[in-house]
Design an enzyme around this catalytic site. Structure first.
Site, PDB file in Angstrom:
ATOM      1  N   GLY A 134      29.549  17.578 123.787  1.00  0.00           N
ATOM      2  CA  GLY A 134      29.103  18.135 122.519  1.00  0.00           C
ATOM      3  C   GLY A 134      28.115  19.274 122.733  1.00  0.00           C
ATOM      4  O   GLY A 134      27.512  19.407 123.807  1.00  0.00           O
ATOM      5  N   CYS A 135      27.927  20.082 121.701  1.00  0.00           N
ATOM      6  CA  CYS A 135      27.077  21.271 121.827  1.00  0.00           C
ATOM      7  C   CYS A 135      25.605  20.903 121.971  1.00  0.00           C
ATOM      8  O   CYS A 135      24.931  21.356 122.912  1.00  0.00           O
ATOM      9  CB  CYS A 135      27.309  22.207 120.651  1.00  0.00           C
ATOM     10  SG  CYS A 135      27.184  21.439 119.021  1.00  0.00           S
ATOM     11  N   PHE A 136      25.069  20.081 121.065  1.00  0.00           N
ATOM     12  CA  PHE A 136      23.684  19.632 121.211  1.00  0.00           C
ATOM     13  C   PHE A 136      23.511  18.863 122.525  1.00  0.00           C
ATOM     14  O   PHE A 136      22.504  19.017 123.227  1.00  0.00           O
ATOM     15  CB  PHE A 136      23.282  18.734 120.045  1.00  0.00           C
ATOM     16  CG  PHE A 136      22.571  19.433 118.921  1.00  0.00           C
ATOM     17  CD1 PHE A 136      21.487  20.282 119.161  1.00  0.00           C
ATOM     18  CD2 PHE A 136      22.964  19.256 117.602  1.00  0.00           C
ATOM     19  CE1 PHE A 136      20.830  20.921 118.132  1.00  0.00           C
ATOM     20  CE2 PHE A 136      22.311  19.888 116.558  1.00  0.00           C
ATOM     21  CZ  PHE A 136      21.242  20.727 116.821  1.00  0.00           C
TER      22      PHE A 136
END
Length: 324
Positions: A134-136
């Site tokens: 995921g990005c975060f």
């Protein structure tokens, strides 16, 4: 040439993936599947692709591909694979969260490897299936992994702000321009869905129990990029911290340590991650920044593809920051 198929090519991550692959020297884009846009040129949806490719969105699936990218919504990737098992020779890279966590990381005979190259590069090279982070999760982990390797993490307090593209292309009340402009908001306080994969990666390096991560994400007044600040207590000097992080990321082409304050424009439109360390008293703050659609999604997916097929890790990913 690597023959490539994309499922879910009309959204933000699918569009970014197409932009990267049409200019990748070893990629042949065989089909881009989209139920909503079947029969339309790719540039009818992603208008910046006008003149780049004449390929049409496909409503049909093609099994004769070397790698299949899944750019579907969360929960849809597993359903797709259950209905359409890939060919034996086809490798899979999933950009959703369906296969990131144990024990849900297996389907049929496919065992998904968590695709953070700075953590699992050698496993990625031999994997048949990749769960793209995921990005975060990517931005936070890159700021914590060197400390986890030394067993130094205990209580972690993290805040992070993301652009509107992090919410996906489908409009919602909090992704409209009129809501985002001149506005910020905390959301999913202490409950964000990326916490599980971050904890899983920390445990991979630091097996001692007791690491507690508190994360407050923010919706930002901009379109793309993530900026993270994580506060920890570690008994290392500024110089020792810099040496630790520099050594950990040596040989990783996209993650860089800065001694100057970092900012989003350094990384937007690139696959780079930049990290800055600040020591104040007994507290250390690790700042990290990435582009959520590239290093946080499609760029990292191409990086993983390069590794899986024995290519230069950075091939097709030497991108210019949108600095001005």
């Amino acid at each position: 040439m690597i023959k490539i198929g994309i499922i879910g090519g009309a959204g933000y991550t699918g569009g970014e993936l197409i932009r990267l692959l049409v200019n990748h020297p070893q990629a042949e884009l065989v089909f881009v599947h989209s139920k909503s846009s079947a029969g339309k040129p790719l540039y009818a949806v992603h208008q910046d692709l006008l003149g780049q490719t004449e390929l049409l969105f496909s409503g049909e699936l093609h099994r004769d591909v070397d790698v299949l990218f899944l750019c579907t919504g969360h929960g849809e990737a597993r359903k797709f694979l259950e209905a359409h098992p890939p060919a034996e020779h086809t490798r899979v890279i999933d950009l959703s969260n369906d296969f990131r966590l144990q024990p849900q990381s297996t389907i049929f005979d496919l065992q998904f490897v968590y695709g953070l190259p700075e953590l699992n590069r050698e496993k990625i090279r031999t994997a048949k299936a990749i769960a793209n982070p995921g990005c975060f999760a990517t931005a936070i982990q890159l700021g914590l992994l060197p400390l986890a390797q030394r067993g130094l993490l205990q209580d972690i307090y993290t805040t992070g702000i993301t652009g509107s593209t992090g919410a996906g292309q489908a409009l919602s009340a909090t992704s409209h321009f009129s809501w985002r402009a001149n506005n910020i908001q905390a959301y999913k306080t202490l409950t964000h869905q990326h916490l599980g994969e971050i904890g899983q990666s920390i445990t991979q390096l630091q097996q001692e129990p007791g690491v507690d991560l508190s994360f407050v994400p923010w919706r930002g007044d901009f379109t793309r990029g993530i900026f993270i600040s994580s506060t920890v207590r570690v008994d290392l000097s500024q110089r020792e911290l810099t040496q630790l992080f520099t050594s950990f990321y040596q040989g990783h082409p996209f993650t860089h340590i800065s001694e100057e304050p970092i900012f989003l424009k350094q990384v937007v439109n690139t696959n780079q991650a930049v990290i800055q360390l600040e020591k104040v008293g007994d507290k250390t703050v690790i700042h990290s920044a990435i582009d959520n659609l590239l290093k946080g999604a499609s760029g990292q997916a191409v990086q993983n593809m390069n590794l899986m097929f024995g290519l230069d890790e950075a091939m097709g990913l030497n991108l210019k920051a949108g600095y001005f």
